[in-house]
Design a protein around this motif. Structure first.
Motif, mmCIF file in Angstrom:
data_model
loop_
_atom_site.group_PDB
_atom_site.id
_atom_site.type_symbol
_atom_site.label_atom_id
_atom_site.label_comp_id
_atom_site.label_asym_id
_atom_site.label_seq_id
_atom_site.Cartn_x
_atom_site.Cartn_y
_atom_site.Cartn_z
ATOM 1 N N LYS A 20 1.110 -1.151 0.166
ATOM 2 C CA LYS A 20 0.109 0.135 0.015
ATOM 3 C C LYS A 20 0.774 1.461 0.095
ATOM 4 N N ALA A 21 2.051 1.009 0.235
ATOM 5 C CA ALA A 21 3.046 2.306 0.107
ATOM 6 C C ALA A 21 3.024 3.256 -0.979
ATOM 7 N N THR A 22 2.980 4.404 -0.933
ATOM 8 C CA THR A 22 2.908 5.537 -2.095
ATOM 9 C C THR A 22 4.392 6.170 -2.197
ATOM 10 N N CYS A 23 5.030 5.982 -3.321
ATOM 11 C CA CYS A 23 6.330 6.503 -3.577
ATOM 12 C C CYS A 23 6.293 7.520 -4.707
ATOM 13 N N ARG A 24 7.135 8.326 -4.915
ATOM 14 C CA ARG A 24 7.299 9.026 -5.862
ATOM 15 C C ARG A 24 7.661 8.518 -7.190
ATOM 16 N N PRO A 25 7.301 8.842 -8.259
ATOM 17 C CA PRO A 25 7.180 8.358 -9.541
ATOM 18 C C PRO A 25 8.919 7.981 -10.066
ATOM 19 N N GLU A 26 9.766 8.805 -9.698
ATOM 20 C CA GLU A 26 11.200 8.582 -9.809
ATOM 21 C C GLU A 26 11.875 7.545 -9.353
ATOM 22 N N LEU A 27 11.162 7.192 -8.106
ATOM 23 C CA LEU A 27 11.665 5.786 -7.233
ATOM 24 C C LEU A 27 10.929 4.570 -7.995
ATOM 25 N N ARG A 28 11.987 3.789 -8.469
ATOM 26 C CA ARG A 28 11.420 2.504 -8.996
ATOM 27 C C ARG A 28 11.940 1.378 -7.941
ATOM 28 N N LEU A 29 10.687 0.613 -7.361
ATOM 29 C CA LEU A 29 11.035 -0.559 -6.483
ATOM 30 C C LEU A 29 10.648 -1.761 -7.062
ATOM 31 N N GLU A 30 11.450 -2.747 -6.678
ATOM 32 C CA GLU A 30 11.528 -4.199 -7.199
ATOM 33 C C GLU A 30 11.795 -5.159 -6.081
ATOM 34 N N GLU A 31 11.152 -6.172 -6.033
ATOM 35 C CA GLU A 31 11.454 -7.295 -4.981
ATOM 36 C C GLU A 31 12.855 -7.896 -5.571
ATOM 37 N N LEU A 32 13.671 -8.266 -4.455
ATOM 38 C CA LEU A 32 14.743 -8.848 -4.622
ATOM 39 C C LEU A 32 14.778 -10.227 -3.695
ATOM 40 N N PRO A 33 15.802 -11.058 -4.061
ATOM 41 C CA PRO A 33 15.880 -12.266 -3.327
ATOM 42 C C PRO A 33 16.250 -11.853 -1.742
ATOM 43 N N ALA A 34 15.276 -12.325 -0.522
ATOM 44 C CA ALA A 34 15.649 -11.960 0.729
ATOM 45 C C ALA A 34 16.681 -12.762 1.323
ATOM 46 N N PRO A 35 17.436 -12.152 2.276
ATOM 47 C CA PRO A 35 18.355 -12.880 2.949
ATOM 48 C C PRO A 35 17.546 -14.197 3.729
ATOM 49 N N SER A 36 18.122 -15.221 3.937
ATOM 50 C CA SER A 36 17.648 -16.369 4.323
ATOM 51 C C SER A 36 18.138 -16.584 5.910
ATOM 52 N N ARG A 37 19.068 -16.117 6.190
ATOM 53 C CA ARG A 37 19.758 -16.332 7.677
ATOM 54 C C ARG A 37 19.365 -15.197 8.664
ATOM 55 N N LEU A 38 19.145 -14.390 8.249
ATOM 56 C CA LEU A 38 18.647 -13.224 9.261
ATOM 57 C C LEU A 38 17.473 -13.515 10.203
ATOM 58 N N ALA A 39 16.701 -14.070 9.469
ATOM 59 C CA ALA A 39 15.062 -14.164 10.142
ATOM 60 C C ALA A 39 14.448 -15.418 9.630
ATOM 61 N N PRO A 40 13.586 -16.095 10.175
ATOM 62 C CA PRO A 40 12.615 -16.908 9.578
ATOM 63 C C PRO A 40 11.937 -16.412 8.306
ATOM 64 N N PHE A 41 11.480 -15.142 8.413
ATOM 65 C CA PHE A 41 10.484 -14.653 7.266
ATOM 66 C C PHE A 41 11.382 -13.475 7.100
ATOM 67 N N ALA A 42 11.481 -13.072 5.533
ATOM 68 C CA ALA A 42 11.909 -11.701 5.137
ATOM 69 C C ALA A 42 11.350 -11.364 3.843
ATOM 70 N N VAL A 43 11.357 -10.252 3.645
ATOM 71 C CA VAL A 43 11.092 -9.535 2.301
ATOM 72 C C VAL A 43 12.174 -8.359 1.915
ATOM 73 N N ALA A 44 12.694 -8.498 0.605
ATOM 74 C CA ALA A 44 13.638 -7.393 0.348
ATOM 75 C C ALA A 44 13.059 -6.612 -0.833
ATOM 76 N N LEU A 45 13.525 -5.408 -0.742
ATOM 77 C CA LEU A 45 13.185 -4.371 -2.030
ATOM 78 C C LEU A 45 14.469 -3.601 -2.549
ATOM 79 N N GLY A 46 14.395 -3.507 -3.917
ATOM 80 C CA GLY A 46 15.539 -2.707 -4.310
ATOM 81 C C GLY A 46 14.928 -1.290 -4.680
ATOM 82 N N ALA A 47 15.807 -0.286 -4.536
ATOM 83 C CA ALA A 47 15.338 1.074 -5.004
ATOM 84 C C ALA A 47 16.347 1.529 -5.915
#
Length: 209
Positions: A20-47
């Motif tokens: 639901k997050a709203t960001c400026r149009p100049e900023l492009r977000l995409e999902e990246l592979p999340a680290p698996s060792r830091l926590a049981p559940f994770a999600v990563a985004l690149g900007a």
């Protein structure tokens, strides 16, 4: 993520909040592979923040120019946003969620050499979280300036200075929409995109020779 029935409700709520997050149009977000060792559940985004120059004109805001082609996109700043979740909680995090972030931008030498740059970058992050009313605790981070000098066949290239901000904090719950929006604003601030908050000066772009 596999079988969603095995995913905690709080983490699903957090994923929904991120969408639901709203960001400026100049900023492009995409999902990246999340680290698996830091926590049981994770999600990563690149900007990535990019902008277009008007032919024959160079915008004075923002850091490094990707190339000198007229009308080509410029990479102004990049970053990563990682949301970690451990249903059992972590004494280090002081909670069940942790946000880990990274932002990098290239600066003009006169600004990059400012001894107060690191503290200013940290202040921007704190103020962005406050402005977006993103409740959090246990925040910490490091700001690093990196000088790059070129030699040999690249000796004609001007020296460059990068600023990197690595930060993490504990949101008070799974409603993390405001946290992503605050961080996204920070990436755009590093990129020097106007408009900026009152009293904040844009970072100067380096011009490659």
């Amino acid at each position: 993520m596999g079988d969603l029935s095995q995913v905690p409700t709080d983490f699903l709520t957090a994923l929904s909040a991120l969408r639901k997050a709203t960001c400026r149009p100049e900023l492009r977000l995409e999902e990246l592979p999340a680290p698996s060792r830091l926590a049981p559940f994770a999600v990563a985004l690149g900007a990535e923040v990019t902008a277009l120059d008007t032919p024959g004109h160079r915008n004075v805001h923002g850091p490094a120019v990707r190339d000198d082609g007229g009308g080509e996109g410029e990479e102004l700043a990049t970053g990563r946003f990682i949301l970690l979740h451990d249903p059992d909680g972590s004494p280090v995090w002081d909670g069940t969620f942790r946000i880990v972030t990274y932002i990098r931008a290239e600066l003009e030498a006169d600004i990059g050499n400012d001894e107060m740059l690191g503290s200013v970058a940290w202040t921007w992050l704190v103020e962005a979280l406050e402005t977006h009313q993103a409740p959090h605790r246990n925040a910490g981070g490091t700001a690093t300036r990196i000088l790059s000098e070129s030699y040999g066949s690249l000796a004609g290239r001007s020296d460059s200075i990068d600023i990197e901000l690595r930060a993490s904090w504990t949101p008070t719950g799974p409603q993390v929409q405001s946290h992503l929006e605050a961080w996204s604003e920070m990436v755009c601030t590093f990129a020097g995109l106007p408009p900026l908050p009152d009293g904040v000066t844009a970072l100067g772009r380096r011009r490659r020779k």
